[in-house]
Scaffold this motif. Structure first.
Motif, PDB file in Angstrom:
ATOM      1  N   PRO A  19       0.828  -1.210   0.000  1.00  0.00           N
ATOM      2  CA  PRO A  19       0.000   0.000   0.000  1.00  0.00           C
ATOM      3  C   PRO A  19       0.866   1.265   0.000  1.00  0.00           C
ATOM      4  N   LEU A  20       0.546   2.183  -0.917  1.00  0.00           N
ATOM      5  CA  LEU A  20       1.325   3.412  -1.065  1.00  0.00           C
ATOM      6  C   LEU A  20       0.431   4.574  -1.454  1.00  0.00           C
ATOM      7  N   HIS A  21       0.838   5.779  -1.073  1.00  0.00           N
ATOM      8  CA  HIS A  21       0.365   6.997  -1.733  1.00  0.00           C
ATOM      9  C   HIS A  21       1.359   7.226  -2.869  1.00  0.00           C
ATOM     10  N   GLU A  22       0.876   7.371  -4.089  1.00  0.00           N
ATOM     11  CA  GLU A  22       1.820   7.433  -5.202  1.00  0.00           C
ATOM     12  C   GLU A  22       1.393   8.424  -6.269  1.00  0.00           C
ATOM     13  N   LEU A  23       2.390   8.869  -7.013  1.00  0.00           N
ATOM     14  CA  LEU A  23       2.232   9.779  -8.143  1.00  0.00           C
ATOM     15  C   LEU A  23       3.226   9.322  -9.194  1.00  0.00           C
ATOM     16  N   TRP A  24       2.795   9.216 -10.446  1.00  0.00           N
ATOM     17  CA  TRP A  24       3.685   8.785 -11.519  1.00  0.00           C
ATOM     18  C   TRP A  24       3.866   9.913 -12.524  1.00  0.00           C
ATOM     19  N   LEU A  25       5.147  10.187 -12.836  1.00  0.00           N
ATOM     20  CA  LEU A  25       5.514  11.229 -13.791  1.00  0.00           C
ATOM     21  C   LEU A  25       6.273  10.605 -14.961  1.00  0.00           C
ATOM     22  N   ARG A  26       6.579  11.424 -15.972  1.00  0.00           N
ATOM     23  CA  ARG A  26       7.374  10.970 -17.102  1.00  0.00           C
ATOM     24  C   ARG A  26       8.467  11.998 -17.359  1.00  0.00           C
ATOM     25  N   ASP A  27       9.722  11.535 -17.472  1.00  0.00           N
ATOM     26  CA  ASP A  27      10.808  12.479 -17.736  1.00  0.00           C
ATOM     27  C   ASP A  27      10.921  12.708 -19.247  1.00  0.00           C
ATOM     28  N   PRO A  28      11.771  13.645 -19.705  1.00  0.00           N
ATOM     29  CA  PRO A  28      11.818  13.975 -21.131  1.00  0.00           C
ATOM     30  C   PRO A  28      12.191  12.816 -22.057  1.00  0.00           C
ATOM     31  N   THR A  29      12.944  11.843 -21.562  1.00  0.00           N
ATOM     32  CA  THR A  29      13.302  10.697 -22.394  1.00  0.00           C
ATOM     33  C   THR A  29      12.174   9.689 -22.489  1.00  0.00           C
ATOM     34  N   GLY A  30      11.312   9.689 -21.476  1.00  0.00           N
ATOM     35  CA  GLY A  30      10.213   8.731 -21.436  1.00  0.00           C
ATOM     36  C   GLY A  30      10.306   7.765 -20.284  1.00  0.00           C
ATOM     37  N   TYR A  31      11.310   7.931 -19.417  1.00  0.00           N
ATOM     38  CA  TYR A  31      11.418   7.074 -18.236  1.00  0.00           C
ATOM     39  C   TYR A  31      10.317   7.426 -17.232  1.00  0.00           C
ATOM     40  N   GLY A  32       9.737   6.403 -16.612  1.00  0.00           N
ATOM     41  CA  GLY A  32       8.732   6.626 -15.588  1.00  0.00           C
ATOM     42  C   GLY A  32       9.385   6.998 -14.265  1.00  0.00           C
ATOM     43  N   ILE A  33       8.733   7.880 -13.516  1.00  0.00           N
ATOM     44  CA  ILE A  33       9.208   8.278 -12.190  1.00  0.00           C
ATOM     45  C   ILE A  33       8.042   8.140 -11.218  1.00  0.00           C
ATOM     46  N   GLU A  34       8.249   7.358 -10.170  1.00  0.00           N
ATOM     47  CA  GLU A  34       7.232   7.175  -9.130  1.00  0.00           C
ATOM     48  C   GLU A  34       7.652   7.963  -7.893  1.00  0.00           C
ATOM     49  N   VAL A  35       6.761   8.835  -7.445  1.00  0.00           N
ATOM     50  CA  VAL A  35       6.941   9.546  -6.176  1.00  0.00           C
ATOM     51  C   VAL A  35       5.955   8.903  -5.207  1.00  0.00           C
ATOM     52  N   TYR A  36       6.450   8.410  -4.083  1.00  0.00           N
ATOM     53  CA  TYR A  36       5.566   7.617  -3.218  1.00  0.00           C
ATOM     54  C   TYR A  36       5.842   7.872  -1.744  1.00  0.00           C
ATOM     55  N   ALA A  37       4.842   7.544  -0.928  1.00  0.00           N
ATOM     56  CA  ALA A  37       4.980   7.574   0.537  1.00  0.00           C
ATOM     57  C   ALA A  37       4.297   6.333   1.091  1.00  0.00           C
ATOM     58  N   ARG A  38       4.911   5.745   2.079  1.00  0.00           N
ATOM     59  CA  ARG A  38       4.304   4.582   2.729  1.00  0.00           C
ATOM     60  C   ARG A  38       3.191   5.047   3.671  1.00  0.00           C
ATOM     61  N   LEU A  39       2.219   4.186   3.870  1.00  0.00           N
ATOM     62  CA  LEU A  39       1.068   4.543   4.686  1.00  0.00           C
ATOM     63  C   LEU A  39       1.372   4.402   6.171  1.00  0.00           C
ATOM     64  N   SER A  40       0.758   5.274   6.953  1.00  0.00           N
ATOM     65  CA  SER A  40       0.859   5.168   8.410  1.00  0.00           C
ATOM     66  C   SER A  40      -0.079   4.057   8.885  1.00  0.00           C
ATOM     67  N   PRO A  41       0.098   3.576  10.111  1.00  0.00           N
ATOM     68  CA  PRO A  41      -0.818   2.546  10.632  1.00  0.00           C
ATOM     69  C   PRO A  41      -2.282   2.983  10.587  1.00  0.00           C
ATOM     70  N   ASP A  42      -2.557   4.260  10.906  1.00  0.00           N
ATOM     71  CA  ASP A  42      -3.948   4.743  10.867  1.00  0.00           C
ATOM     72  C   ASP A  42      -4.490   4.719   9.446  1.00  0.00           C
ATOM     73  N   GLU A  43      -3.647   5.085   8.475  1.00  0.00           N
ATOM     74  CA  GLU A  43      -4.094   5.062   7.081  1.00  0.00           C
ATOM     75  C   GLU A  43      -4.332   3.630   6.612  1.00  0.00           C
ATOM     76  N   LEU A  44      -3.482   2.716   7.018  1.00  0.00           N
ATOM     77  CA  LEU A  44      -3.676   1.311   6.646  1.00  0.00           C
ATOM     78  C   LEU A  44      -4.982   0.762   7.198  1.00  0.00           C
ATOM     79  N   ALA A  45      -5.373   1.256   8.360  1.00  0.00           N
ATOM     80  CA  ALA A  45      -6.609   0.780   8.993  1.00  0.00           C
ATOM     81  C   ALA A  45      -7.847   1.196   8.212  1.00  0.00           C
ATOM     82  N   SER A  46      -7.708   2.195   7.316  1.00  0.00           N
ATOM     83  CA  SER A  46      -8.871   2.671   6.560  1.00  0.00           C
ATOM     84  C   SER A  46      -8.959   2.036   5.176  1.00  0.00           C
TER      85      SER A  46
END
Length: 199
Positions: free
Chosen positions: A149-176
């Motif tokens: 489980p992650l909070h995530e955002l996916w971008l694309r760089d000028p060449t076309g490589y994928g970039i994932e920006v992510y954060a792990r969930l807290s215990p309270d967030e996992l509970a939901s």
């Protein structure tokens, strides 16, 4: 052999030796057997200090400008053939190289580059910054529940490589976690539109 024994022999203390100038202590490196590491995962690399990544890019100037904004640092070195970025807080040494093969780059093999951030708020802030910079958004901010489980955002760089920006969930967030484990989109209006109905 006899001469060697005259010059150096161990005392009863395994950490002491006789030398021609007297008794000296020696330091022994710890030696471990495979049995001592059974069931443990050992790093192949001893005392790593930096992660170095070199990737070829389709347009060095455009990619250098992109990663300057993405990492928030100016290149440490810049030549017509490469740009080097040092990001101490990430322990990252990133080098962008020109593509001089005369062939299109394979952006399939390098699935994506990932950058972990503090929390969901940081993922959202990254989204708005990327959008303001005109960075292609592949997947808008969302919380995914399947797998890791992650909070995530996916971008694309000028060449076309994928970039994932992510954060792990807290215990309270996992509970939901929703029962259906479908992704939760974090910015209203970014949900994928419903598929058109065929009549």
């Amino acid at each position: 052999m006899l001469n060697a024994l005259r010059l150096l022999r161990f005392t009863d203390d395994p950490d002491q030796v006789f030398t021609p100038t007297g008794i000296k202590r020696i330091t022994r490196q710890a030696q471990t057997s495979p049995a001592q590491h059974k069931g443990k995962c050992m790093s192949m690399i001893a005392s790593p200090t930096e992660f170095h990544l070199s990737i070829r890019v389709s347009d060095l100037e455009e990619s250098t400008a992109f990663y300057t904004r993405f990492l928030g640092v100016e290149p440490k070195d810049r030549t017509p053939r490469f740009s080097t970025f040092i990001a101490p807080e990430l322990r990252l040494n990133l080098v962008l190289l020109v593509n001089d093969s005369g062939k299109p780059l394979d952006t399939y093999s390098l699935y994506h580059i990932g950058l972990g951030v503090r929390d969901k708020a940081a993922v959202l802030e990254s989204y708005f910054r990327a959008k303001a910079n005109g960075t292609p958004i592949v997947k808008p901010p969302r919380t995914t529940w399947r797998g890791t489980p992650l909070h995530e955002l996916w971008l694309r760089d000028p060449t076309g490589y994928g970039i994932e920006v992510y954060a792990r969930l807290s215990p309270d967030e996992l509970a939901s976690m929703p029962a259906n484990q479908e992704p939760t989109y974090l910015v209203p209006g970014t949900e994928p539109s419903a598929a058109p109905k065929h009549v």
